[in-house]
Design a protein around this motif. Structure first.
Motif, short mmCIF file in Angstrom:
data_model
loop_
_atom_site.label_atom_id
_atom_site.label_comp_id
_atom_site.label_asym_id
_atom_site.label_seq_id
_atom_site.Cartn_x
_atom_site.Cartn_y
_atom_site.Cartn_z
N ILE A 19 0.83 -1.20 0.00
CA ILE A 19 0.00 0.00 0.00
C ILE A 19 0.87 1.25 0.00
CG2 ILE A 19 -1.80 1.27 1.20
CD1 ILE A 19 -2.74 -1.32 -0.08
N GLY A 20 1.85 1.30 0.87
CA GLY A 20 2.71 2.48 0.92
C GLY A 20 3.41 2.74 -0.40
N GLY A 21 3.92 1.69 -1.02
CA GLY A 21 4.58 1.85 -2.31
C GLY A 21 3.62 2.32 -3.39
N SER A 22 2.39 1.80 -3.35
CA SER A 22 1.39 2.21 -4.34
C SER A 22 1.00 3.68 -4.15
CB SER A 22 0.15 1.31 -4.24
OG SER A 22 0.48 -0.04 -4.55
N VAL A 23 0.86 4.10 -2.88
CA VAL A 23 0.59 5.51 -2.59
C VAL A 23 1.75 6.37 -3.11
CG1 VAL A 23 0.37 7.23 -0.74
CG2 VAL A 23 -0.88 5.06 -0.60
N LEU A 24 2.96 5.94 -2.82
CA LEU A 24 4.15 6.71 -3.19
C LEU A 24 4.23 6.92 -4.70
CD1 LEU A 24 6.94 7.90 -2.35
CD2 LEU A 24 7.88 5.62 -2.74
N PHE A 25 4.08 5.85 -5.47
CA PHE A 25 4.27 5.97 -6.91
C PHE A 25 3.11 6.70 -7.58
CE2 PHE A 25 6.89 2.01 -6.09
CZ PHE A 25 8.09 2.71 -6.06
N ARG A 26 1.91 6.63 -7.00
CA ARG A 26 0.81 7.41 -7.55
C ARG A 26 1.04 8.90 -7.29
NH1 ARG A 26 -4.06 5.93 -9.69
NH2 ARG A 26 -5.20 7.78 -10.38
N LEU A 27 1.50 9.25 -6.11
CA LEU A 27 1.82 10.65 -5.81
C LEU A 27 2.90 11.17 -6.74
CD1 LEU A 27 1.85 10.47 -1.90
CD2 LEU A 27 0.11 11.61 -3.30
N ARG A 28 3.93 10.35 -6.96
CA ARG A 28 5.00 10.76 -7.87
C ARG A 28 4.47 10.97 -9.28
NH1 ARG A 28 8.67 6.04 -9.85
NH2 ARG A 28 6.63 5.65 -10.80
N ASP A 29 3.67 10.02 -9.76
CA ASP A 29 3.16 10.11 -11.13
C ASP A 29 2.21 11.30 -11.31
OD1 ASP A 29 4.61 7.86 -11.60
OD2 ASP A 29 2.91 6.51 -11.88
N ALA A 30 1.58 11.74 -10.21
CA ALA A 30 0.69 12.90 -10.27
C ALA A 30 1.46 14.22 -10.27
CB ALA A 30 -0.30 12.87 -9.11
N GLY A 31 2.77 14.16 -10.09
CA GLY A 31 3.58 15.37 -10.15
C GLY A 31 3.90 16.00 -8.82
N LEU A 32 3.57 15.32 -7.71
CA LEU A 32 3.91 15.89 -6.40
C LEU A 32 5.38 15.66 -6.10
CD1 LEU A 32 0.71 15.51 -6.22
CD2 LEU A 32 1.08 15.48 -3.75
N ASP A 33 5.91 16.49 -5.23
CA ASP A 33 7.27 16.34 -4.71
C ASP A 33 7.20 15.30 -3.59
OD1 ASP A 33 9.69 16.53 -3.41
OD2 ASP A 33 9.66 18.70 -3.22
N VAL A 34 7.78 14.12 -3.79
CA VAL A 34 7.62 13.03 -2.83
C VAL A 34 8.97 12.52 -2.34
CG1 VAL A 34 5.37 12.26 -3.66
CG2 VAL A 34 7.44 11.33 -4.70
N ALA A 35 8.95 12.00 -1.13
CA ALA A 35 10.10 11.31 -0.56
C ALA A 35 9.56 10.12 0.22
CB ALA A 35 10.91 12.23 0.35
N ALA A 36 10.43 9.16 0.50
CA ALA A 36 9.99 7.95 1.18
C ALA A 36 11.03 7.50 2.19
CB ALA A 36 9.73 6.83 0.16
N TRP A 37 10.56 6.72 3.12
CA TRP A 37 11.46 6.05 4.08
C TRP A 37 10.89 4.70 4.42
CZ3 TRP A 37 11.18 4.05 9.06
CH2 TRP A 37 12.40 3.70 9.64
N ASP A 38 11.77 3.73 4.61
CA ASP A 38 11.39 2.39 5.05
C ASP A 38 12.48 1.89 5.99
OD1 ASP A 38 9.34 0.05 3.92
OD2 ASP A 38 11.20 -0.76 4.76
#
Length: 341
Positions: A19-38
């Motif tokens: 879920i977190g990865g899916s949220v992350l890549f959708r946000l990125r594809d929508a053009g938002l400035d994103v960062a992640a941590w695991d």
């Protein structure tokens, strides 16, 4: 930029599983400035290989962000939430994606985060796990529960706008206890029943013959049993009381079916199966009526909060949330006919 209606153009995702990865890549594809941590260095490396920043420290990943999605395992959420909150601005909206809401909502309130933490649960998933199974389209159009609290209506508005804009979500506003009660039947108990059916086959002396004959009914009925056992166990234990209460109700219906079968009562058996078929048909065939509702953005949020919770409890959802000219406007949808039963 997509998402600016909620003012949440800079996002972070903590925990990059399915879920977190899916949220992350959708946000990125929508053009938002994103960062992640695991917490897993290998997962952080995979995120970087897919073109997203993934610092080694969670504090660096979430600093300066407008919204943070906390996506780790259920037992870790309260501690992770506290760590993220300490590293973010007080206006940063915090949310999670866990399948049980009351416990994390209580923890957030105790930590003084009720004004900016909105418990969330996107109703989507897969029988696989991990970042490798994540896909930006996984959550597209999903029902996404949000649980606004008495002090968190402003954060809810901003987050709801983002989810509609980016994920085309059907935002379902509910209280945390109502979510857990509904999710027990909608999601948690199906995992338990799927596990029971698949487990009985695993123990059967005719296991291989059963699997050779298994078609759509067995495959559909046991799909979620293919998920990680630890994840399912955390979900069931997190909502244990509600799941056990609903298991009694399901058991009572099963007893009626078994009693009719034992008695050779075709009419009673057909009647119970027809009752079940009605609910199944309603799953795909529900019609909705739409309406618009506005509230003064700066007024006491109690009336707005009551409206939102009543909408979700009645089976409704939102497809629009905009704040403009001192007012918040919702585009809402309710079932056209009252629920059966």
């Amino acid at each position: 930029m997509v998402g600016e209606a909620g003012g949440l153009a800079r996002a972070a995702v903590v925990g990059t599983g399915l879920i977190g990865g899916s949220v992350l890549f959708r946000l990125r594809d929508a053009g938002l400035d994103v960062a992640a941590w695991d917490p897993d260095p290998a997962a952080r490396r995979q995120v970087r290989e897919r073109g997203v920043a993934a610092p080694d420290e969670v504090e660096e990943a979430v600093a300066g962000r407008h919204v943070v999605f906390v996506c780790g395992p259920l037992p870790t959420l309260p501690a992770t939430l506290a760590r993220v909150a300490a590293a973010t601005d007080d206006r940063c909206v915090l949310t999670d994606v866990g399948s049980v809401k009351a416990e994390v909502a209580t923890a957030a309130t105790a930590q003084g985060l009720g004004h900016r933490f909105v418990p969330g649960h996107p109703m989507a998933g897969a029988d696989r796990a991990g970042l490798g199974a994540a896909a930006p389209e996984l959550l597209d159009g999903a029902a996404w529960v949000l649980c606004p609290g008495p002090t968190g209506v402003d954060a809810f508005r901003r987050l709801a706008a983002l989810l509609v804009d980016v994920f085309h979500a059907r935002v379902v506003p509910m209280s945390a206890p109502e979510h857990d009660a509904a999710a027990a039947l909608a999601s948690h108990l199906p995992h338990l029943l799927a596990g029971a059916l698949a487990g009985a086959v695993q123990r059967s002396a005719l296991r291989d013959a059963v699997l050779a004959l298994a078609a759509g009914s067995f495959s559909d009925g046991t799909r979620v049993a293919g998920g990680p056992p630890e994840r399912t166990a955390n979900m069931l234990l997190g909502n244990r009381d509600r799941v056990l209460a609903e298991l009694i109700e399901v058991g009572a219906f099963l007893d009626e079916l078994a009693g009719a079968l034992r008695a050779g009562d075709a009419a009673a058996l057909t009647g119970r199966l027809a009752e079940a078929r009605t609910a199944r048909a309603a799953l795909r065939g529900r019609a909705f009526t739409s309406h618009r509702r506005e509230f003064p953005a700066g007024a006491d949020p109690a009336v707005e909060l009551a409206y939102l919770r009543e909408l979700g409890a009645a089976g409704g959802h939102l497809t629009g949330c905009r704040v403009a000219a001192g007012a918040v406007g919702y585009t809402a949808h309710l079932p056209a006919t009252p629920p059966l039963g």
